[in-house]
Design a protein around this motif. Structure first.
Motif, PDB file in Angstrom:
ATOM      1  N   LEU A 190       0.827  -0.814  -0.447  1.00  0.00           N
ATOM      2  CA  LEU A 190       0.089  -0.161  -0.297  1.00  0.00           C
ATOM      3  C   LEU A 190       1.418   1.678   0.234  1.00  0.00           C
ATOM      4  O   LEU A 190       1.612   1.098   0.981  1.00  0.00           O
ATOM      5  N   ILE A 191       0.872   1.828  -1.627  1.00  0.00           N
ATOM      6  CA  ILE A 191       1.225   3.176  -0.979  1.00  0.00           C
ATOM      7  C   ILE A 191       0.499   4.651  -0.600  1.00  0.00           C
ATOM      8  O   ILE A 191       0.049   4.747  -1.272  1.00  0.00           O
ATOM      9  N   SER A 192       0.914   5.417   0.170  1.00  0.00           N
ATOM     10  CA  SER A 192       0.506   6.889  -0.247  1.00  0.00           C
ATOM     11  C   SER A 192       0.934   7.671   0.565  1.00  0.00           C
ATOM     12  O   SER A 192       2.603   7.116   0.629  1.00  0.00           O
ATOM     13  N   ASN A 193       0.879   8.383  -0.490  1.00  0.00           N
ATOM     14  CA  ASN A 193       1.861  10.315   0.247  1.00  0.00           C
ATOM     15  C   ASN A 193       1.333  10.466   2.213  1.00  0.00           C
ATOM     16  O   ASN A 193       2.280  10.717   2.180  1.00  0.00           O
ATOM     17  N   ILE A 194       0.239   9.956   2.686  1.00  0.00           N
ATOM     18  CA  ILE A 194       0.734   9.831   4.131  1.00  0.00           C
ATOM     19  C   ILE A 194      -0.055   8.939   5.086  1.00  0.00           C
ATOM     20  O   ILE A 194      -0.503   7.153   3.996  1.00  0.00           O
ATOM     21  N   GLY A 195       0.274   8.235   5.920  1.00  0.00           N
ATOM     22  CA  GLY A 195      -0.139   6.664   6.376  1.00  0.00           C
ATOM     23  C   GLY A 195      -1.287   6.494   6.687  1.00  0.00           C
ATOM     24  O   GLY A 195      -2.177   7.734   6.993  1.00  0.00           O
ATOM     25  N   PRO A 196      -1.473   5.300   6.938  1.00  0.00           N
ATOM     26  CA  PRO A 196      -3.492   5.021   6.634  1.00  0.00           C
ATOM     27  C   PRO A 196      -3.753   5.560   8.050  1.00  0.00           C
ATOM     28  O   PRO A 196      -2.569   5.515   9.445  1.00  0.00           O
TER      29      PRO A 196
ATOM     30  N   ILE B 282       2.556 -14.776   1.022  1.00  0.00           N
ATOM     31  CA  ILE B 282       1.926 -13.447   1.073  1.00  0.00           C
ATOM     32  C   ILE B 282       2.615 -12.433   1.762  1.00  0.00           C
ATOM     33  O   ILE B 282       1.795 -12.530   3.228  1.00  0.00           O
ATOM     34  N   THR B 283       3.107 -11.278   1.956  1.00  0.00           N
ATOM     35  CA  THR B 283       3.120 -10.576   2.461  1.00  0.00           C
ATOM     36  C   THR B 283       2.410  -9.305   2.317  1.00  0.00           C
ATOM     37  O   THR B 283       1.862  -9.134   1.707  1.00  0.00           O
ATOM     38  N   VAL B 284       2.147  -8.510   3.207  1.00  0.00           N
ATOM     39  CA  VAL B 284       1.169  -6.323   3.097  1.00  0.00           C
ATOM     40  C   VAL B 284       1.992  -6.227   3.881  1.00  0.00           C
ATOM     41  O   VAL B 284       2.605  -6.040   5.064  1.00  0.00           O
ATOM     42  N   GLU B 285       2.876  -4.703   3.216  1.00  0.00           N
ATOM     43  CA  GLU B 285       3.256  -3.782   3.868  1.00  0.00           C
ATOM     44  C   GLU B 285       2.198  -2.515   3.821  1.00  0.00           C
ATOM     45  O   GLU B 285       1.593  -2.232   2.142  1.00  0.00           O
ATOM     46  N   SER B 286       3.196  -1.978   4.407  1.00  0.00           N
ATOM     47  CA  SER B 286       2.545   0.184   4.294  1.00  0.00           C
ATOM     48  C   SER B 286       3.640   0.571   3.922  1.00  0.00           C
ATOM     49  O   SER B 286       4.499   0.984   4.584  1.00  0.00           O
ATOM     50  N   ILE B 287       3.597   1.582   2.624  1.00  0.00           N
ATOM     51  CA  ILE B 287       4.637   2.175   2.691  1.00  0.00           C
ATOM     52  C   ILE B 287       4.996   3.628   2.770  1.00  0.00           C
ATOM     53  O   ILE B 287       3.548   4.088   1.413  1.00  0.00           O
ATOM     54  N   TYR B 288       4.644   5.174   2.912  1.00  0.00           N
ATOM     55  CA  TYR B 288       4.674   6.361   2.690  1.00  0.00           C
ATOM     56  C   TYR B 288       5.560   7.254   3.393  1.00  0.00           C
ATOM     57  O   TYR B 288       6.876   6.780   3.685  1.00  0.00           O
ATOM     58  N   ASN B 289       5.878   8.719   2.358  1.00  0.00           N
ATOM     59  CA  ASN B 289       7.322   9.242   3.141  1.00  0.00           C
ATOM     60  C   ASN B 289       6.677  11.084   3.640  1.00  0.00           C
ATOM     61  O   ASN B 289       6.919  11.596   3.220  1.00  0.00           O
ATOM     62  N   THR B 290       5.902  10.479   4.680  1.00  0.00           N
ATOM     63  CA  THR B 290       5.605  11.703   5.738  1.00  0.00           C
ATOM     64  C   THR B 290       6.879  12.306   6.368  1.00  0.00           C
ATOM     65  O   THR B 290       8.255  11.130   6.701  1.00  0.00           O
ATOM     66  N   PRO B 291       6.915  13.124   7.011  1.00  0.00           N
ATOM     67  CA  PRO B 291       8.307  13.963   7.564  1.00  0.00           C
ATOM     68  C   PRO B 291       8.786  12.892   8.608  1.00  0.00           C
ATOM     69  O   PRO B 291       9.620  12.083   8.826  1.00  0.00           O
ATOM     70  N   GLU B 292       7.619  12.354   9.795  1.00  0.00           N
ATOM     71  CA  GLU B 292       7.077  11.650  10.607  1.00  0.00           C
ATOM     72  C   GLU B 292       6.753  10.406  10.488  1.00  0.00           C
ATOM     73  O   GLU B 292       6.235  10.030   9.892  1.00  0.00           O
ATOM     74  N   ALA B 293       6.925   9.522  11.195  1.00  0.00           N
ATOM     75  CA  ALA B 293       5.819   7.768  11.328  1.00  0.00           C
ATOM     76  C   ALA B 293       5.695   7.948  11.269  1.00  0.00           C
ATOM     77  O   ALA B 293       4.416   7.109  10.336  1.00  0.00           O
ATOM     78  N   SER B 294       4.768   8.835  12.292  1.00  0.00           N
ATOM     79  CA  SER B 294       3.234   8.877  12.464  1.00  0.00           C
ATOM     80  C   SER B 294       2.967  10.302  13.158  1.00  0.00           C
ATOM     81  O   SER B 294       3.466  11.218  13.939  1.00  0.00           O
ATOM     82  N   ARG B 295       1.377  10.320  13.177  1.00  0.00           N
ATOM     83  CA  ARG B 295       0.533  12.026  13.495  1.00  0.00           C
ATOM     84  C   ARG B 295      -0.816  11.782  13.803  1.00  0.00           C
ATOM     85  O   ARG B 295      -0.982  10.878  13.235  1.00  0.00           O
TER      86      ARG B 295
END
Length: 215
Positions: free
Chosen positions: A128-134, A162-175
């Motif tokens: 799952l590729i997104s501009n912000i984490g889910p 089967i593997t599932v990942e989340s990838i995103y690139n905000t400055p911080e890991a979570s908000r």
């Protein structure tokens, strides 16, 4: 452009960075007021085959989904859809029921069950590729989706990994944020891993979280 057979980790990283840029560009293009919304797409790598736009035979990229595009099975509010887990409040589920992840998870599930499980011999990687984490609700949806994939594989006798990942690139890991009527939610995974890359001379870092493997 299409894939050219099983590819190495460099091709995988290049594709991830490419799609992070695609998703972010779409978010910026549609952005008008306040912070950009959460845009996402899913990359399905089958037996090491990394997809490009238009691939659908041996690997797959869902379309980029925009905020408020989600509907159907993964809303957590539909009577005939995935059941809302108890840790997700009805308000959280309702507020996030049309998030972009709802759309791309269903799209990916349908391709994997219609095509991916038939062609895979070793592995299926779902990213799952997104501009912000889910958000909190969509993290639960991703976990349900993973379980659904394993169940579908079992039904057809597939033993591929089967593997599932989340990838995103905000400055911080979570908000931490609030939505709607002050409903708290957390975007991204606090324990995601900062993953540096160098692609075509461009350096950067994205956040990567792999869901614990289910059996």
């Amino acid at each position: 452009m299409s894939h050219t057979g099983a590819q190495g980790p460099d091709a995988r990283t290049q594709a991830i960075v490419r799609e992070l840029a695609t998703v972010r560009a779409r978010a910026e293009q549609d952005h008008h007021v306040g912070e950009p919304g959460l845009y996402s797409r899913v990359m399905v790598i089958v037996d090491g085959n990394v997809p490009s736009e238009g691939d659908a035979e041996h690997c797959y990229l869902t379309p980029v989904a925009a905020p408020r595009s989600g509907q159907g099975y993964y809303t957590l509010t539909a009577k005939d859809g995935a059941q809302r887990p108890p840790e997700i409040s009805p308000d959280e589920a309702k507020l996030s029921q049309s998030d972009s992840e709802v759309a791309v998870l269903l799209e990916a599930y349908e391709w994997i069950t219609d095509q991916g499980l038939q062609v895979a011999t070793e592995s299926i990687e779902v990213i799952l590729i997104s501009n912000i984490g889910p958000c909190t609700g969509c993290k639960a949806r991703l976990q349900i989706f993973y379980g659904d994939l394993l169940a579908a594989a079992g039904e057809v006798g597939s033993k591929v990994l089967i593997t599932v990942e989340s990838i995103y690139n905000t400055p911080e890991a979570s908000r931490n944020r609030t939505r709607g009527n002050q409903i708290p939610t957390t975007y991204g995974y606090p324990d995601s891993v900062a993953t540096p890359y160098t692609v075509l001379g461009q350096q950067g870092t994205y956040w990567r979280y792999q869901l614990p493997q289910l059996h």
